[in-house]
Design a protein around this motif. Structure first.
Motif, PDB file in Angstrom:
ATOM      1  N   ILE A  19       0.847  -1.194   0.000  1.00 36.09           N
ATOM      2  CA  ILE A  19       0.000   0.000   0.000  1.00 36.09           C
ATOM      3  C   ILE A  19       0.880   1.242   0.000  1.00 36.09           C
ATOM      4  CG2 ILE A  19      -1.779   1.279   1.244  1.00 36.09           C
ATOM      5  CD1 ILE A  19      -2.765  -1.355   2.354  1.00 36.09           C
ATOM      6  N   LEU A  20       0.613   2.144  -0.926  1.00 36.19           N
ATOM      7  CA  LEU A  20       1.320   3.421  -1.025  1.00 36.19           C
ATOM      8  C   LEU A  20       0.393   4.518  -0.517  1.00 36.19           C
ATOM      9  CD1 LEU A  20       3.946   4.801  -1.999  1.00 36.19           C
ATOM     10  CD2 LEU A  20       2.818   5.126  -4.221  1.00 36.19           C
ATOM     11  N   TRP A  21       0.880   5.259   0.474  1.00 42.56           N
ATOM     12  CA  TRP A  21       0.098   6.325   1.100  1.00 42.56           C
ATOM     13  C   TRP A  21       0.614   7.691   0.672  1.00 42.56           C
ATOM     14  CZ3 TRP A  21      -4.127   5.973   4.313  1.00 42.56           C
ATOM     15  CH2 TRP A  21      -4.428   4.708   4.833  1.00 42.56           C
ATOM     16  N   GLY A  22      -0.312   8.652   0.534  1.00 46.93           N
ATOM     17  CA  GLY A  22       0.081  10.013   0.194  1.00 46.93           C
ATOM     18  C   GLY A  22      -1.029  10.991   0.502  1.00 46.93           C
ATOM     19  N   GLN A  23      -1.056  12.092  -0.284  1.00 40.84           N
ATOM     20  CA  GLN A  23      -1.949  13.204   0.014  1.00 40.84           C
ATOM     21  C   GLN A  23      -3.159  13.295  -0.906  1.00 40.84           C
ATOM     22  OE1 GLN A  23      -1.437  14.922   2.802  1.00 40.84           O
ATOM     23  NE2 GLN A  23       0.283  13.525   3.079  1.00 40.84           N
ATOM     24  N   GLY A  24      -3.278  12.401  -1.891  1.00 37.43           N
ATOM     25  CA  GLY A  24      -4.414  12.465  -2.793  1.00 37.43           C
ATOM     26  C   GLY A  24      -4.120  11.739  -4.089  1.00 37.43           C
ATOM     27  N   ASP A  25      -5.084  11.765  -4.997  1.00 41.23           N
ATOM     28  CA  ASP A  25      -4.905  11.014  -6.233  1.00 41.23           C
ATOM     29  C   ASP A  25      -3.825  11.609  -7.124  1.00 41.23           C
ATOM     30  OD1 ASP A  25      -6.491  13.231  -6.672  1.00 41.23           O
ATOM     31  OD2 ASP A  25      -7.894  12.234  -8.017  1.00 41.23           O
ATOM     32  N   VAL A  26      -3.715  12.939  -7.182  1.00 41.52           N
ATOM     33  CA  VAL A  26      -2.649  13.566  -7.984  1.00 41.52           C
ATOM     34  C   VAL A  26      -1.284  13.149  -7.441  1.00 41.52           C
ATOM     35  CG1 VAL A  26      -1.570  15.755  -8.619  1.00 41.52           C
ATOM     36  CG2 VAL A  26      -4.063  15.525  -8.719  1.00 41.52           C
ATOM     37  N   HIS A  27      -1.134  13.224  -6.138  1.00 41.73           N
ATOM     38  CA  HIS A  27       0.134  12.898  -5.491  1.00 41.73           C
ATOM     39  C   HIS A  27       0.550  11.458  -5.781  1.00 41.73           C
ATOM     40  CE1 HIS A  27       2.523  12.613  -1.468  1.00 41.73           C
ATOM     41  NE2 HIS A  27       3.311  12.974  -2.448  1.00 41.73           N
ATOM     42  N   LEU A  28      -0.376  10.518  -5.590  1.00 45.92           N
ATOM     43  CA  LEU A  28      -0.022   9.111  -5.780  1.00 45.92           C
ATOM     44  C   LEU A  28       0.147   8.764  -7.257  1.00 45.92           C
ATOM     45  CD1 LEU A  28      -2.013   7.130  -3.079  1.00 45.92           C
ATOM     46  CD2 LEU A  28       0.251   8.141  -2.991  1.00 45.92           C
ATOM     47  N   ASN A  29      -0.629   9.379  -8.117  1.00 44.12           N
ATOM     48  CA  ASN A  29      -0.439   9.111  -9.544  1.00 44.12           C
ATOM     49  C   ASN A  29       0.902   9.636 -10.038  1.00 44.12           C
ATOM     50  OD1 ASN A  29      -2.800   7.668 -10.176  1.00 44.12           O
ATOM     51  ND2 ASN A  29      -4.003   9.545 -10.205  1.00 44.12           N
ATOM     52  N   LEU A  30       1.362  10.737  -9.471  1.00 40.46           N
ATOM     53  CA  LEU A  30       2.714  11.215  -9.773  1.00 40.46           C
ATOM     54  C   LEU A  30       3.749  10.174  -9.364  1.00 40.46           C
ATOM     55  CD1 LEU A  30       2.695  14.975  -8.670  1.00 40.46           C
ATOM     56  CD2 LEU A  30       3.354  14.119 -10.922  1.00 40.46           C
ATOM     57  N   ALA A  31       3.574   9.627  -8.172  1.00 39.19           N
ATOM     58  CA  ALA A  31       4.513   8.614  -7.679  1.00 39.19           C
ATOM     59  C   ALA A  31       4.492   7.377  -8.575  1.00 39.19           C
ATOM     60  CB  ALA A  31       4.168   8.239  -6.235  1.00 39.19           C
ATOM     61  N   ILE A  32       3.310   6.948  -8.994  1.00 41.97           N
ATOM     62  CA  ILE A  32       3.194   5.778  -9.871  1.00 41.97           C
ATOM     63  C   ILE A  32       3.877   6.053 -11.213  1.00 41.97           C
ATOM     64  CG2 ILE A  32       1.589   4.254 -11.060  1.00 41.97           C
ATOM     65  CD1 ILE A  32       1.685   3.947  -7.986  1.00 41.97           C
ATOM     66  N   ASP A  33       3.669   7.264 -11.749  1.00 41.53           N
ATOM     67  CA  ASP A  33       4.324   7.638 -13.014  1.00 41.53           C
ATOM     68  C   ASP A  33       5.843   7.609 -12.873  1.00 41.53           C
ATOM     69  OD1 ASP A  33       1.856   7.934 -14.116  1.00 41.53           O
ATOM     70  OD2 ASP A  33       1.893  10.132 -14.193  1.00 41.53           O
ATOM     71  N   ARG A  34       6.337   8.073 -11.734  1.00 45.29           N
ATOM     72  CA  ARG A  34       7.797   8.085 -11.536  1.00 45.29           C
ATOM     73  C   ARG A  34       8.353   6.675 -11.411  1.00 45.29           C
ATOM     74  NH1 ARG A  34       7.356  13.102  -7.344  1.00 45.29           N
ATOM     75  NH2 ARG A  34       7.750  14.793  -8.833  1.00 45.29           N
ATOM     76  N   LEU A  35       7.617   5.809 -10.738  1.00 45.99           N
ATOM     77  CA  LEU A  35       8.063   4.416 -10.659  1.00 45.99           C
ATOM     78  C   LEU A  35       8.211   3.814 -12.053  1.00 45.99           C
ATOM     79  CD1 LEU A  35       5.983   2.939  -7.678  1.00 45.99           C
ATOM     80  CD2 LEU A  35       8.476   3.196  -7.780  1.00 45.99           C
ATOM     81  N   SER A  36       7.282   4.128 -12.914  1.00 44.61           N
ATOM     82  CA  SER A  36       7.322   3.588 -14.272  1.00 44.61           C
ATOM     83  C   SER A  36       8.445   4.214 -15.090  1.00 44.61           C
ATOM     84  CB  SER A  36       5.973   3.819 -14.958  1.00 44.61           C
ATOM     85  OG  SER A  36       6.001   3.337 -16.286  1.00 44.61           O
ATOM     86  N   ARG A  37       8.565   5.557 -15.027  1.00 44.53           N
ATOM     87  CA  ARG A  37       9.542   6.245 -15.884  1.00 44.53           C
ATOM     88  C   ARG A  37      10.971   6.113 -15.380  1.00 44.53           C
ATOM     89  NH1 ARG A  37      12.011  11.168 -15.627  1.00 44.53           N
ATOM     90  NH2 ARG A  37      10.745  11.787 -13.836  1.00 44.53           N
ATOM     91  N   LYS A  38      11.178   6.376 -14.089  1.00 43.34           N
ATOM     92  CA  LYS A  38      12.540   6.441 -13.558  1.00 43.34           C
ATOM     93  C   LYS A  38      13.113   5.070 -13.225  1.00 43.34           C
ATOM     94  CE  LYS A  38      13.647   9.962 -10.914  1.00 43.34           C
ATOM     95  NZ  LYS A  38      13.693  10.988  -9.852  1.00 43.34           N
ATOM     96  N   TYR A  39      12.230   4.138 -12.850  1.00 45.35           N
ATOM     97  CA  TYR A  39      12.727   2.844 -12.383  1.00 45.35           C
ATOM     98  C   TYR A  39      12.212   1.673 -13.221  1.00 45.35           C
ATOM     99  CZ  TYR A  39      13.812   5.900  -8.492  1.00 45.35           C
ATOM    100  OH  TYR A  39      14.276   6.944  -7.737  1.00 45.35           O
ATOM    101  N   ASN A  40      11.518   1.997 -14.315  1.00 45.87           N
ATOM    102  CA  ASN A  40      10.994   0.967 -15.222  1.00 45.87           C
ATOM    103  C   ASN A  40      10.169  -0.073 -14.472  1.00 45.87           C
ATOM    104  OD1 ASN A  40      10.590  -0.256 -17.709  1.00 45.87           O
ATOM    105  ND2 ASN A  40      12.393  -1.570 -17.503  1.00 45.87           N
ATOM    106  N   LEU A  41       9.285   0.432 -13.623  1.00 45.36           N
ATOM    107  CA  LEU A  41       8.435  -0.437 -12.811  1.00 45.36           C
ATOM    108  C   LEU A  41       6.969  -0.035 -13.008  1.00 45.36           C
ATOM    109  CD1 LEU A  41      10.437  -0.597  -9.456  1.00 45.36           C
ATOM    110  CD2 LEU A  41      10.087  -2.464 -11.067  1.00 45.36           C
ATOM    111  N   PRO A  42       6.357  -0.436 -14.106  1.00 43.98           N
ATOM    112  CA  PRO A  42       4.932  -0.118 -14.287  1.00 43.98           C
ATOM    113  C   PRO A  42       4.091  -0.816 -13.230  1.00 43.98           C
ATOM    114  CG  PRO A  42       5.702  -1.632 -15.987  1.00 43.98           C
ATOM    115  CD  PRO A  42       6.913  -1.196 -15.238  1.00 43.98           C
ATOM    116  N   MET A  43       3.087  -0.099 -12.727  1.00 44.86           N
ATOM    117  CA  MET A  43       2.261  -0.590 -11.630  1.00 44.86           C
ATOM    118  C   MET A  43       0.791  -0.623 -12.024  1.00 44.86           C
ATOM    119  SD  MET A  43       4.032  -1.118  -8.777  1.00 44.86           S
ATOM    120  CE  MET A  43       5.646  -1.576  -9.392  1.00 44.86           C
ATOM    121  N   SER A  44       0.072  -1.591 -11.498  1.00 41.11           N
ATOM    122  CA  SER A  44      -1.387  -1.538 -11.518  1.00 41.11           C
ATOM    123  C   SER A  44      -1.832  -1.146 -10.115  1.00 41.11           C
ATOM    124  CB  SER A  44      -1.979  -2.887 -11.921  1.00 41.11           C
ATOM    125  OG  SER A  44      -1.624  -3.894 -10.984  1.00 41.11           O
ATOM    126  N   THR A  45      -2.954  -0.438 -10.031  1.00 41.07           N
ATOM    127  CA  THR A  45      -3.386   0.091  -8.730  1.00 41.07           C
ATOM    128  C   THR A  45      -4.876  -0.144  -8.513  1.00 41.07           C
ATOM    129  OG1 THR A  45      -3.937   2.301  -9.566  1.00 41.07           O
ATOM    130  CG2 THR A  45      -1.641   1.916  -8.908  1.00 41.07           C
TER     131      THR A  45
END
Length: 676
Positions: free
Chosen positions: A428-454
């Motif tokens: 579970i990834l916790w944050g401040q809202g949908d924008v915040h967590l979607n940013l984090a998910i995008d970074r996981l995919s782009r910076k670390y090549n880790l696409p996620m389903s949520t």
């Protein structure tokens, strides 16, 4: 010499709400000061700092951007901060390391309320700040209405230093209330002095008198001059503005249009004359620069080529390329201009620079050459998470890399938090809202090549029993050649008061169950309680081993464990199992005008309201307290922000378990099949 170096620097944060024009203002500042030759545009996606795909796609600042320039003999470093309320943590860390802040405000009184949490943070930490009202060329209200709205939310006096000049409802210039000189704007060029419009003389005199009276509240000499109708000299007024701004006693107000460079040069002139120098900031914060170098990390980045990069404010001493800080040798020292890095050999006190490969340094950390941390600089408090997503690697082979990537992600953004839930086993990834967590998910995919389903996390339901059952029999007998397996138990199952958990005991006499097998019976009971008849962990149950039998040859630990599981499976189903849901204690903070909406929000989500009262040190705000089912909390922050122009927030803690209403129980069990 050091004093002159410090006095020649200013570190200024650009803060404000989303779309207020902070990044456009930075582009204008860099353009008019000659730091850049081409002014970037947010709409065109070519601004200096917002270069990441996440920023470009959303047309918004998503992390700190630092840029330096010179004006009026002062070396400025501007830090452009995210405007989204969901990224406020990033802004708060930056504010701990600057000398002053420019609060960029849209010329719309209906949107001013969205600045309330930001102004509260600035005043709580006594950070000098001024307000720049942007987009006055398309104002959605009068200047007076915007000022009135600002005064409603600021705990410090809001004092305009400029007054707008309009012709045919168009913004054409301003009046400097200090010098009483009028100016006309020109796109991309300095404003020209013009005669003071006769039609505005009364308004100008009234506004100037209000400014002087506010300053006189902190200067007895100025008060005497005003009482005796003596016109104070310009130098005295500027001195008072400088002293009172530096002490966070007043909030000066300036105006302009960043897109056209209107008002940018006067804003810079005010920063040169009135913004506190680094040594003033040090003195105010009680930082004594005696021996060791003292610095602080304002932001952590992970770059594709250079690895870890720390944005650092140097408070005392100096940094030299190759120095060690807190035991880590620096891998480079850089001046930042957005994403562009220029190597430095040294950075003196009062400067904000980037330091490479400080592997042990975290955002907010105090840094010294010696590693002696007797003096710890205050950190911005971490904002508690209010929204969560369960995340799963799209490729199963990526699961082993996820933990390391999340660790780096959380270093860059300390307001994120992750856990592997003990009951649901979800990441579970916790944050401040949908924008915040979607940013984090995008970074996981782009910076670390880790696409996620949520998806939204599972609610950690529990179950308990409402009735007791005596003499529940469980027998495990298995013969497969050679030694067999035999265990035989009788259990008494009783409900416990809510919150008492689990209790196991035995009343065995005469050795009908040998002592060495009793722990195995308890193990079997506990294992079954992990997954009760409704499919969830069982709580608040007492189990007593009352009787049984054994075989001299075939009995074993495993046999008695299996016998206990068989007894529990039969017994719990007959004890009227009931579903329990976690209930949270919530404190919801909102402007008083929205309190009634929040009361409806709580009751509409099956909540229980305890009451509400005025929020301490937040004029015009209330705190509503109550209980809310955790299932109803999952998306509450989204609705709360929608109801309150984005400013409402809450704190929560787990409180207790309550039975789920019968109709809802049926829905939950049908969706899970009664078995997770």
């Amino acid at each position: 010499m050091a004093q002159n170096v410090l006095s020649g620097r200013r570190n200024v944060a650009l803060v404000g709400t989303y779309s207020s024009g902070k990044t456009t203002l930075l582009e204008s500042i860099l353009s008019v000061t000659g730091a850049t030759t081409r002014k970037g545009s947010v709409d065109e996606g070519n601004t200096l700092g917002d270069s990441s795909p996440e920023a470009r796609t959303r047309h918004m600042t998503v992390e700190l951007n630092a840029a330096s320039t010179q004006y009026g003999g002062i070396c400025f470093t501007f830090v452009d901060c995210p405007g989204s309320v969901e990224l406020q943590q990033e802004t708060n860390h930056a504010l701990m390391g600057v000398d002053a802040a420019i609060v960029v405000c849209e010329a719309d009184p209906n949107k001013v309320l969205t600045l309330s949490p930001l102004l509260q943070f600035l005043d709580a930490w006594e950070i000098p700040h001024l307000i720049w009202i942007n987009k006055l060329d398309r104002a959605n209200g009068t200047f007076a209405e915007v000022l009135a709205a600002l005064r409603q939310i600021s705990s410090r006096p809001v004092i305009p230093q400029q007054y707008p000049i309009r012709q045919n409802h168009e913004l054409v210039g301003f009046i400097d209330l200090v010098t009483e000189q009028a100016f006309h704007y020109h796109p991309g060029a300095p404003a020209d002095p013009v005669p003071l419009p006769a039609a505005l003389q009364v308004e100008e005199q009234t506004a100037r008198a209000e400014m002087l009276e506010a300053l006189a509240d902190y200067d007895d000499h100025l008060l005497e001059e005003l009482l005796e109708d003596i016109a104070p000299p310009e130098e005295e007024i500027v001195h008072d503005l400088k002293m009172e701004l530096g002490a966070d006693l007043i909030v000066p107000v300036f105006i302009g249009v960043a897109l056209n460079d209107y008002g940018v040069r006067p804003l810079l002139d005010a920063l040169v004359k009135e913004a506190p120098a680094p040594e003033v900031t040090c003195e105010k914060r009680g930082i004594t620069c005696e021996t060791d170098t003292l610095a602080q990390v304002l932001k952590t980045y992970y770059t594709p080529q250079g690895g870890k990069l720390s944005l650092v404010r140097v408070w005392c001493g100096e940094l030299k390329d190759g120095d060690s800080l807190n035991g880590d040798r620096m891998g480079g020292l850089y001046d930042l201009m957005g994403t562009q890095q220029t190597s430095l050999t040294r950075a003196e006190a009062g400067r904000i620079v980037a330091v490479a490969r400080l592997e042990g340094a975290q955002t907010g950390d105090t840094l010294t050459h010696s590693g002696n941390l007797d003096t710890l600089l205050p950190k911005a408090p971490v904002i508690e998470p209010v929204y969560a997503l369960a995340i799963t690697s799209v490729k199963r082979s990526d699961e082993v890399k996820l933990s390391a990537a999340l660790t780096k992600l959380l270093e860059e953004d300390p307001s994120l938090f992750w856990e592997q839930h003990g009951d649901t086993h979800e990441v579970i990834l916790w944050g401040q809202g949908d924008v915040h967590l979607n940013l984090a998910i995008d970074r996981l995919s782009r910076k670390y090549n880790l696409p996620m389903s949520t998806h939204l996390p599972q609610v950690p339901y529990k179950e308990t029993i409402r009735q007791a059952k005596e003499a529940v029999h469980g027998r495990y007998k298995h013969q497969s050649g050679g030694h067999g397996q035999f265990g035989d138990v009788y259990l008494s199952i009783q409900p416990l008061p809510r919150g008492d958990g689990f209790a196991f005991s035995d009343t065995i006499v005469g050795g009908v169950v040998p002592k060495q097998y009793i722990p195995s019976v308890e193990t079997g009971v506990r294992e079954y309680l992990d997954h009760g008849p409704l499919g969830f962990p069982v709580v608040d149950v007492a189990v007593t081993l009352t009787n049984g039998s054994y075989h001299n040859v075939d009995s074993s630990d495993n046999a008695f464990k299996q016998a206990a599981r068989i007894a529990m499976q039969e017994g719990l189903a007959a004890c009227t199992p009931t579903l329990l849901e976690p209930i949270d204690l919530v404190e919801i903070s909102v402007p008083s005008s929205y309190t009634s909406n929040v009361l409806k929000l709580i009751t509409g989500r099956r909540g229980q309201i305890f009451g509400y009262e005025g929020k301490a040190d937040w004029p015009g705000w209330d705190v509503v307290t109550g209980h809310l089912p955790q299932a109803e909390m999952q998306t509450m922050i989204l609705e709360l922000r929608s109801l309150t122009m984005g400013v409402g927030f809450f704190k929560w803690t787990y409180d207790h378990l309550d039975p789920v209403p019968e109709k809802l129980t049926e829905r939950i069990l049908s969706s899970t099949g009664g078995d997770r």
